[in-house]
Design a protein around this motif. Structure first.
Motif, PDB file in Angstrom:
ATOM      1  N   VAL A 242       0.841  -1.199   0.000  1.00  0.00           N
ATOM      2  CA  VAL A 242       0.000   0.000   0.000  1.00  0.00           C
ATOM      3  C   VAL A 242       0.878   1.252   0.000  1.00  0.00           C
ATOM      4  N   ASN A 243       0.601   2.162  -0.923  1.00  0.00           N
ATOM      5  CA  ASN A 243       1.309   3.436  -0.985  1.00  0.00           C
ATOM      6  C   ASN A 243       0.637   4.421  -0.036  1.00  0.00           C
ATOM      7  N   LEU A 244       1.379   4.874   0.945  1.00  0.00           N
ATOM      8  CA  LEU A 244       0.846   5.766   1.987  1.00  0.00           C
ATOM      9  C   LEU A 244       1.113   7.244   1.678  1.00  0.00           C
ATOM     10  N   LEU A 245       1.738   7.534   0.549  1.00  0.00           N
ATOM     11  CA  LEU A 245       2.228   8.883   0.305  1.00  0.00           C
ATOM     12  C   LEU A 245       1.120   9.935   0.286  1.00  0.00           C
ATOM     13  N   ASN A 246       0.004   9.670  -0.400  1.00  0.00           N
ATOM     14  CA  ASN A 246      -1.075  10.659  -0.454  1.00  0.00           C
ATOM     15  C   ASN A 246      -1.609  10.976   0.943  1.00  0.00           C
ATOM     16  N   ILE A 247      -1.715   9.948   1.764  1.00  0.00           N
ATOM     17  CA  ILE A 247      -2.176  10.148   3.145  1.00  0.00           C
ATOM     18  C   ILE A 247      -1.169  10.993   3.915  1.00  0.00           C
ATOM     19  N   GLN A 248       0.104  10.687   3.752  1.00  0.00           N
ATOM     20  CA  GLN A 248       1.139  11.443   4.463  1.00  0.00           C
ATOM     21  C   GLN A 248       1.172  12.901   4.024  1.00  0.00           C
ATOM     22  N   LYS A 249       0.962  13.134   2.737  1.00  0.00           N
ATOM     23  CA  LYS A 249       0.922  14.516   2.244  1.00  0.00           C
ATOM     24  C   LYS A 249      -0.227  15.291   2.875  1.00  0.00           C
ATOM     25  N   GLU A 250      -1.395  14.651   2.979  1.00  0.00           N
ATOM     26  CA  GLU A 250      -2.559  15.308   3.564  1.00  0.00           C
ATOM     27  C   GLU A 250      -2.339  15.593   5.047  1.00  0.00           C
ATOM     28  N   ILE A 251      -1.724  14.641   5.747  1.00  0.00           N
ATOM     29  CA  ILE A 251      -1.424  14.862   7.165  1.00  0.00           C
ATOM     30  C   ILE A 251      -0.432  16.006   7.313  1.00  0.00           C
ATOM     31  N   ASN A 252       0.612  16.000   6.485  1.00  0.00           N
ATOM     32  CA  ASN A 252       1.647  17.034   6.550  1.00  0.00           C
ATOM     33  C   ASN A 252       1.073  18.424   6.281  1.00  0.00           C
ATOM     34  N   LYS A 253       0.089  18.498   5.385  1.00  0.00           N
ATOM     35  CA  LYS A 253      -0.492  19.780   4.992  1.00  0.00           C
ATOM     36  C   LYS A 253      -1.503  20.309   6.018  1.00  0.00           C
ATOM     37  N   ASN A 254      -2.215  19.385   6.693  1.00  0.00           N
ATOM     38  CA  ASN A 254      -3.374  19.804   7.493  1.00  0.00           C
ATOM     39  C   ASN A 254      -3.249  19.590   9.000  1.00  0.00           C
ATOM     40  N   CYS A 255      -2.202  18.913   9.449  1.00  0.00           N
ATOM     41  CA  CYS A 255      -2.139  18.522  10.866  1.00  0.00           C
ATOM     42  C   CYS A 255      -0.826  18.993  11.500  1.00  0.00           C
ATOM     43  N   PRO A 256      -0.778  19.053  12.839  1.00  0.00           N
ATOM     44  CA  PRO A 256       0.453  19.462  13.530  1.00  0.00           C
ATOM     45  C   PRO A 256       1.626  18.534  13.207  1.00  0.00           C
ATOM     46  N   GLU A 257       2.801  19.137  13.029  1.00  0.00           N
ATOM     47  CA  GLU A 257       3.969  18.359  12.629  1.00  0.00           C
ATOM     48  C   GLU A 257       4.318  17.273  13.646  1.00  0.00           C
ATOM     49  N   ASP A 258       4.205  17.567  14.935  1.00  0.00           N
ATOM     50  CA  ASP A 258       4.643  16.594  15.954  1.00  0.00           C
ATOM     51  C   ASP A 258       3.759  15.352  15.999  1.00  0.00           C
ATOM     52  N   GLN A 259       2.599  15.394  15.333  1.00  0.00           N
ATOM     53  CA  GLN A 259       1.689  14.239  15.321  1.00  0.00           C
ATOM     54  C   GLN A 259       1.845  13.386  14.053  1.00  0.00           C
ATOM     55  N   MET A 260       2.750  13.778  13.179  1.00  0.00           N
ATOM     56  CA  MET A 260       2.863  13.146  11.861  1.00  0.00           C
ATOM     57  C   MET A 260       2.985  11.621  11.937  1.00  0.00           C
ATOM     58  N   THR A 261       3.903  11.152  12.743  1.00  0.00           N
ATOM     59  CA  THR A 261       4.149   9.704  12.810  1.00  0.00           C
ATOM     60  C   THR A 261       2.945   8.962  13.370  1.00  0.00           C
ATOM     61  N   LEU A 262       2.362   9.475  14.444  1.00  0.00           N
ATOM     62  CA  LEU A 262       1.231   8.787  15.071  1.00  0.00           C
ATOM     63  C   LEU A 262      -0.012   8.812  14.203  1.00  0.00           C
ATOM     64  N   LEU A 263      -0.260   9.923  13.527  1.00  0.00           N
ATOM     65  CA  LEU A 263      -1.414   9.982  12.625  1.00  0.00           C
ATOM     66  C   LEU A 263      -1.224   9.020  11.449  1.00  0.00           C
ATOM     67  N   SER A 264       0.004   8.912  10.973  1.00  0.00           N
ATOM     68  CA  SER A 264       0.294   7.933   9.915  1.00  0.00           C
ATOM     69  C   SER A 264       0.048   6.515  10.413  1.00  0.00           C
ATOM     70  N   ARG A 265       0.479   6.236  11.648  1.00  0.00           N
ATOM     71  CA  ARG A 265       0.256   4.915  12.236  1.00  0.00           C
ATOM     72  C   ARG A 265      -1.232   4.610  12.392  1.00  0.00           C
ATOM     73  N   ARG A 266      -2.006   5.618  12.731  1.00  0.00           N
ATOM     74  CA  ARG A 266      -3.451   5.410  12.860  1.00  0.00           C
ATOM     75  C   ARG A 266      -4.078   5.041  11.508  1.00  0.00           C
ATOM     76  N   PHE A 267      -3.574   5.658  10.432  1.00  0.00           N
ATOM     77  CA  PHE A 267      -4.069   5.283   9.107  1.00  0.00           C
ATOM     78  C   PHE A 267      -3.626   3.868   8.728  1.00  0.00           C
ATOM     79  N   MET A 268      -2.415   3.506   9.095  1.00  0.00           N
ATOM     80  CA  MET A 268      -1.968   2.134   8.849  1.00  0.00           C
ATOM     81  C   MET A 268      -2.898   1.128   9.527  1.00  0.00           C
ATOM     82  N   MET A 269      -3.277   1.437  10.765  1.00  0.00           N
ATOM     83  CA  MET A 269      -4.160   0.532  11.493  1.00  0.00           C
ATOM     84  C   MET A 269      -5.561   0.515  10.888  1.00  0.00           C
ATOM     85  N   ARG A 270      -6.015   1.646  10.351  1.00  0.00           N
ATOM     86  CA  ARG A 270      -7.326   1.666   9.687  1.00  0.00           C
ATOM     87  C   ARG A 270      -7.311   0.753   8.449  1.00  0.00           C
ATOM     88  N   ILE A 271      -6.237   0.862   7.690  1.00  0.00           N
ATOM     89  CA  ILE A 271      -6.124   0.032   6.487  1.00  0.00           C
ATOM     90  C   ILE A 271      -5.989  -1.440   6.859  1.00  0.00           C
TER      91      ILE A 271
END
Length: 394
Positions: A242-271
């Motif tokens: 699974v390519n996570l790049l589009n999700i990571q771009k959206e997180i990077n653009k719209n969410c606090p930087e310090d949450q980047m890794t955890l928000l990405s992990r939450r999407f991994m768990m959703r998938i």
């Protein structure tokens, strides 16, 4: 006399009414693993499995070592349970052993008498066979630290003589404890986590996340090699890439930087959760280890755990890194894991990641994202790769 490979079993023999199901599963997996090799019968008797009529002993042992449920593998000779025949076979067997190992000076006999009605007990057999060895060879008995053991499994009709016990991995036969989806990165930990859960009878498929083209094709190839290593133990697998790049771009653009890794992990768990529900996986497996990185604090694990409705197995959670590396070396994944190809977790890596995240805080940040659309798009675009078990012919 006949050459036979004897395999000692572990937990299977302790099972109750369902022991037959475990044994049937294990026998089937052994037969598939050696189906292209010349061999005779594969059968079980009194808690052990035997293979006779084989040619390539080395390859047979190599394949059987990778089958969970087997504790020891012993090259034996099989003789009728007649004392005279046993003595002659022991002398012949020890003679061959000494040709291979001329420096051996001491031995010990260890007999297991499964046929309890026979008038001689195990100690009698030890003394009788020890005497025959002492009479024919310039050896001494050493009960504490012998150069080699002479083992005898005495049964009613046939007995088995051997000197070598080759350690296998034990555990439970594949598929006897359900199906699991392993989140497989290119690191050291997740392949070990998959191995450990496969050893407990979990049939594995794997889910890999990448961020191509921000991460290279070589990174995905590395993960495929790791999956192939695991499949030599766990059998054929499906790999979801699974390519996570589009999700990571959206997180990077719209969410606090310090949450980047955890928000990405939450999407991994959703998938992973969606794939698990759609494909009837019983559990999700990760290589997370408490405190190893910033996202693997207790608080970090809480905010990712809450996403999934599935049971999450983290077999490495309390292990020391050195122990994990030792296992990785043993199962042959370590050298591949340390190849310098980046994975998706290195993309948009925050300088100061959140160490004490809260679920409400994460959920508030995710309000800026179209979660369902992002998950659906990632799954629709994923690749499915078939990973073949090297020890199976299915």
């Amino acid at each position: 006399m006949e050459k036979v490979l004897s395999m000692s079993l572990g937990e299977i023999v302790l099972k109750g009414k369902n022991r037959g199901q475990f044994m049937s599963k294990l026998l089937g997996q052994i037969k598939k693993a050696i189906s292209d090799l010349d061999h005779g019968n594969v059968y079980h008797s009194m808690g052990k499995i035997y293979i006779d009529g084989y040619r390539d002993e080395k390859e047979l042992i190599k394949r059987c070592k990778h089958i969970f449920g087997i504790v020891y593998i012993c090259p034996c000779i099989k003789v009728k349970s007649d004392l005279k025949e046993i003595e002659e076979a022991v002398v012949s067997f020890v003679g061959e052993k000494l040709k291979e190992n001329p420096n051996f000076k001491t031995f010990k006999v260890h007999c297991k008498r499964a046929y309890k009605s026979y008038p001689m007990n195990s100690m009698d057999f030890n003394n009788k066979l020890g005497g025959a060895i002492l009479k024919n060879f310039p050896l001494k008995v050493d009960v504490h630290n012998p150069d080699f053991y002479l083992y005898l499994d005495f049964k009613k009709e046939y007995s088995y003589i051997y000197t070598e016990k080759i350690k296998a991995y034990g555990g439970l036969p594949r598929g006897t404890n359900g199906r699991g989806l392993l989140l497989l990165s290119g690191g050291i930990d997740s392949p070990v986590a998959g191995f450990l859960m496969a050893k407990r009878g979990i049939a594995l498929d794997v889910l890999h996340f990448h961020s191509y083209p921000f991460t290279s094709q070589r990174g995905e190839e590395k993960v495929i090699k790791l999956a192939e290593k695991i499949s030599s133990f766990s059998g054929k697998m499906t790999m979801y890439s699974v390519n996570l790049l589009n999700i990571q771009k959206e997180i990077n653009k719209n969410c606090p930087e310090d949450q980047m890794t955890l928000l990405s992990r939450r999407f991994m768990m959703r998938i992973a959760d969606k794939l698990s529900l759609d494909n009837s996986y019983d559990a999700i497996i990760t290589g997370e280890n408490l405190g190893q990185v910033a996202s693997q604090t207790i608080d970090g694990l809480k905010v990712t755990d809450i996403i999934t409705r599935k049971l999450v197995f983290r077999p490495l959670i309390g292990m020391d890194k050195i122990n994990i590396i030792d296992i990785a070396r043993e199962i042959g994944t370590y050298e591949t894991s340390i190849l310098p190809f980046e994975d998706c977790c290195t993309v948009f890596l925050p300088k100061h990641p959140s160490l004490r995240p809260e679920v409400e805080e994460m959920e508030n940040s995710e309000e800026a994202l179209d979660i369902d659309k992002l998950v659906e798009q990632a799954i629709n675009d994923m690749k499915i790769i078939k990973i073949g078990g090297n020890h199976e012919k299915e």
